[in-house]
Scaffold this active site. Structure first.
Site, PDB file in Angstrom:
ATOM      1  CG  HIS A   6      -8.084   0.831  -3.287  1.00 60.05           C
ATOM      2  ND1 HIS A   6      -8.743  -0.172  -2.583  1.00 60.05           N
ATOM      3  CD2 HIS A   6      -8.929   1.692  -3.277  1.00 60.05           C
ATOM      4  CE1 HIS A   6     -10.052   0.292  -2.613  1.00 60.05           C
ATOM      5  NE2 HIS A   6     -10.175   1.360  -3.117  1.00 60.05           N
ATOM      6  CE  LYS A  31      -5.320  -4.898  -4.958  1.00 58.82           C
ATOM      7  NZ  LYS A  31      -5.694  -3.726  -5.001  1.00 58.82           N
ATOM      8  CE1 TYR A  85      -2.392  -3.450   1.644  1.00 57.66           C
ATOM      9  CE2 TYR A  85      -4.370  -1.927   1.186  1.00 57.66           C
ATOM     10  CZ  TYR A  85      -3.834  -3.267   1.260  1.00 57.66           C
ATOM     11  OH  TYR A  85      -4.730  -4.249   1.473  1.00 57.66           O
TER      12      TYR A  85
END
Lengths: 221, 312
Positions: free
Chosen positions: B242, B273, B234
Site C-alpha cells: 500500500h 497514509k 509506495y
C-alpha cells in the site's frame, strides 16, 4: 459631558470572554503589531490546549533553544495528557512488551491458582506509552506558508522541547513523576523533529496536525 | 514464458508520441520496473472495446518525471517517434526498401503455404473419417497407415497412366499460390533502431525535485490524481504494498494555503497514509538561478515534511 455616552456604550458591551481578557491582560512587549498579533495567537492556542485538551507544562518560547536566536514567531511547548504520537515501529515494540507482560501475569496467575488462591480478573493487553513533550506551532488559517518558512521553524526547534526548569520542578513536586520526565528524554524512537501544527480559524476552532521533518511512514491507525 | 529483462540493452529508447512518453516493449517495461522502480501506467486497450479500462496492456505511458529520471541517469533516451519515422522512411535506400518488401513477400508466401497445407490436412482428415480416401493422402508419403493402400492404388492408376499427373499438379498448386499480404506491425524493423542523437530531456513540472528525491530513496510512485496530490508513493512494488505517502511537490518559496495542508493531511489520514509536501531546498533567493541550468550535475537537497492528523 463626553464621558457619559461612552460609559453607557461600555456598559452595553457584553462581558469579555475569558480568552479575550487573558489576551488583554497578558504582558506583551508592544514593539510592533505583528509580533503582538502572533503573541495573542499563541496565547489563544495555549488557552485551547490547556482547557480543551488538558495539556500541562505549557510554555511560550520566543527564542530558539538551539541557536538562542529570536524565533520567527512564538512557539509553544507542552505536555499532553497522553502520548500524542507513537511511531509505528515503536508501537510494535510496545505491543510486544505488553504481550510479554500479559503472558507473565497469566503465568503468575496460573501458579497462584495451582496453590489454591483466588484468581484475579483476566489480564488485558496494557500498552504503556508515556506522554512526551511536544512543540506546537500556532498559525491562523488565513496565513500562507512556504517550505522555506517551515524549514526555518524546524531548524530552530530541538528534537524534544526543553523542560522549563521551574515548571518541571513544580510538576515533579506536585505529581512525583520524576521517572516520567526521564523516560520522555530517553525515548530512542524519537529520532525526527516533529511540530504540532495548530491552525486557528476566525471562529476560534483549532485543528492540530503533526508535521515531521523528512519521510516518516504513517501510523497504522 | 516470462520475458527476460536481462536481454534489454541500455540505454533503451522511450518513444515520445504527441507529448506522451511510451514504452512498447514488454522486456523493457519489466526491466524499468525491476531495476529502476519505474511503474508507469498501462494505457493500451482493445480497439473495438475501448470502453473497458480495467485490463489495460501495452503501451506503457511514463510520467514525464519518470522518463526524465531514466534519461538523466543514462538508462534511456527519448526518441521523437514522428520525426524518427519521417526521417527513417524518407532516407531509406532503394536496396533496403526492396529487401524489406521481398522479406515481407516471403513471409506472406510462407503464411499461404501454411494455410493451404493445413486446409488439405483438414480435408484429408474429414475424408478419412468418412471412410473415403483423400486426394491429398496420395501426395503424403509419410502417412504410414495408408502406405499399403497407396501401393495398390498406384498399381491401379499406372494402368490408367495417371501417375505422372500428381507431381505436376503439386507443382502447379505451388506456383499459383498467391502470397498473403502481411501488414507490418512494427517500425523497427524496417527502421533501424535510432540512436540517442538528440539528447531530449522531458519537460517536467515543478514537483520534479520531490519525485527525484523519492525515486532516489527507492520509492515507487504512481500518479496521485485519485488522492488529489502529485504522486502516491509506495515503499516497494505497487503490486505488493500500500502507498505510504500522498506527495505534493512545490517550489521552495511557493506560497501554499494551510487549508490545503489540512485537507491533504485529513484525506491521507483517512486512507492510512501520510501527506507529504516537499521541494528543492534553496539557499538565498539570489543564488537559485544557476541550479536549474545543469540539473544533472548540480542537485540541490530536497526537504520534505510528513503530515498526519494529531487526533486532538
Amino acid at each position: 459631558m463626553n464621558m457619559k455616552p461612552t460609559a453607557t456604550v461600555a456598559s452595553l458591551l457584553p462581558f469579555p470572554s475569558p480568552l479575550q481578557s487573558l489576551i488583554r491582560d497578558s504582558p506583551t512587549d508592544h514593539d510592533s503589531s505583528t509580533t503582538s498579533a502572533l503573541h495573542s495567537l499563541a496565547i489563544q492556542i495555549v488557552h485551547n490546549l490547556q482547557h480543551q485538551h488538558f495539556w500541562t507544562h505549557l510554555h511560550i518560547h520566543t527564542h530558539s533553544p538551539v541557536t538562542n536566536a529570536p524565533l520567527p514567531r512564538p512557539l509553544i511547548s507542552g505536555l499532553p495528557p497522553q502520548r500524542l504520537y507513537i511511531h509505528p515501529d515503536e508501537q510494535i515494540e510496545l505491543v510486544k512488551s505488553a504481550d510479554r507482560a500479559r503472558k507473565a501475569a497469566a503465568k503468575a496467575k496460573a501458579e497462584k491458582d495451582a496453590t489454591g488462591e483466588d484468581s484475579a480478573a483476566a489480564a488485558s493487553l496494557d500498552v504503556k506509552a508515556a506522554p512526551e513533550r511536544e512543540w506546537v506551532l500556532p498559525t491562523r488559517l488565513s496565513e500562507k506558508w512556504t517550505l522555506r518558512r517551515l524549514a526555518e521553524i524546524f531548524d530552530a526547534v530541538s528534537l524534544v522541547p526543553p523542560a522549563p526548569a521551574t515548571e518541571s520542578e513544580e510538576g515533579n513536586a506536585l505529581n512525583g513523576d520524576v521517572s516520567d520526565q526521564n523516560l520522555v528524554r530517553e525515548n530512542p524512537w524519537r529520532t525526527t523533529k516533529r511540530v504540532v501544527l495548530a491552525t486557528a480559524d476566525t471562529d476560534s476552532t483549532v485543528v492540530y496536525y503533526i508535521m515531521q521533518d523528512g519521510l516518516v511512514k504513517p501510523r497504522q491507525n | 514464458m516470462a520475458p527476460d529483462s536481462t536481454l534489454v540493452s541500455e540505454p533503451f529508447p522511450i518513444s515520445r508520441v504527441a507529448g506522451r512518453y511510451l514504452l512498447f516493449d514488454v522486456d523493457v517495461m519489466m526491466h524499468a520496473r525491476r531495476a529502476y522502480n519505474i511503474c508507469g501506467v498501462h494505457i493500451g486497450t482493445v480497439p473495438n472495446l475501448s470502453q473497458q479500462n480495467v485490463f489495460l496492456g501495452i503501451p506503457l505511458e511514463l510520467q514525464p518525471e519518470e522518463a526524465r529520471v531514466l534519461v538523466e541517469q543514462g538508462h534511456a533516451y527519448i526518441v521523437d517517434d514522428a520525426e524518427a519515422h519521417r526521417n527513417g522512411f524518407i532516407h531509406m535506400s532503394r536496396e533496403e526498401r526492396l529487401s524489406y518488401v521481398k522479406a515481407m513477400d516471403e513471409q506472406g508466401l510462407e503464411l499461404t503455404k501454411e494455410t493451404v497445407k493445413r486446409a488439405e490436412e483438414r480435408s484429408d482428415q474429414v475424408l478419412r473419417n468418412k471412410g473415403l480416401k483423400g486426394k491429398g493422402a496420395k501426395n503424403d508419403p509419410s502417412s504410414a497407415s495408408t502406405v499399403s493402400d497407396d501401393k495398390s492404388d498406384r498399381a491401379d492408376e499406372t494402368l490408367f497412366d495417371s501417375a505422372p499427373v500428381e507431381p505436376a499438379s503439386a507443382r502447379a498448386s505451388a506456383k499459383k499460390l498467391d502470397p498473403t499480404y502481411v501488414t507490418p506491425t512494427t517500425s523497427y524493423p524496417p527502421l533501424k533502431s535510432p540512436g540517442d542523437a538528440e539528447h531530449i530531456l522531458p519537460n517536467v513540472p515543478k514537483s520534479y525535485p520531490l519525485f527525484r528525491y523519492l525515486h532516489s530513496r527507492g520509492y515507487f510512485t504512481m500518479p496521485g490524481l485519485r488522492f488529489g496530490c502529485h504522486y502516491s508513493v509506495y515503499p516497494g512494488d505497487t503490486l505488493r504494498f500500500h502507498s505510504h505517502y500522498l506527495a505534493t511537490g512545490m517550489d521552495w518559496d511557493e506560497e501554499f494555503e494551510l487549508l490545503d495542508v489540512i485537507g491533504g493531511g485529513r484525506l491521507a489520514n483517512r486512507v492510512k497514509k501520510a501527506y507529504l509536501i516537499g521541494g528543492e531546498e534553496k539557499g538565498t533567493e539570489q543564488a537559485d538561478d544557476d541550479g536549474q541550468v545543469d540539473g544533472v550535475t548540480n542537485i540541490a537537497p530536497v526537504r520534505a515534511f510528513s503530515i498526519e492528523w494529531a487526533g486532538l
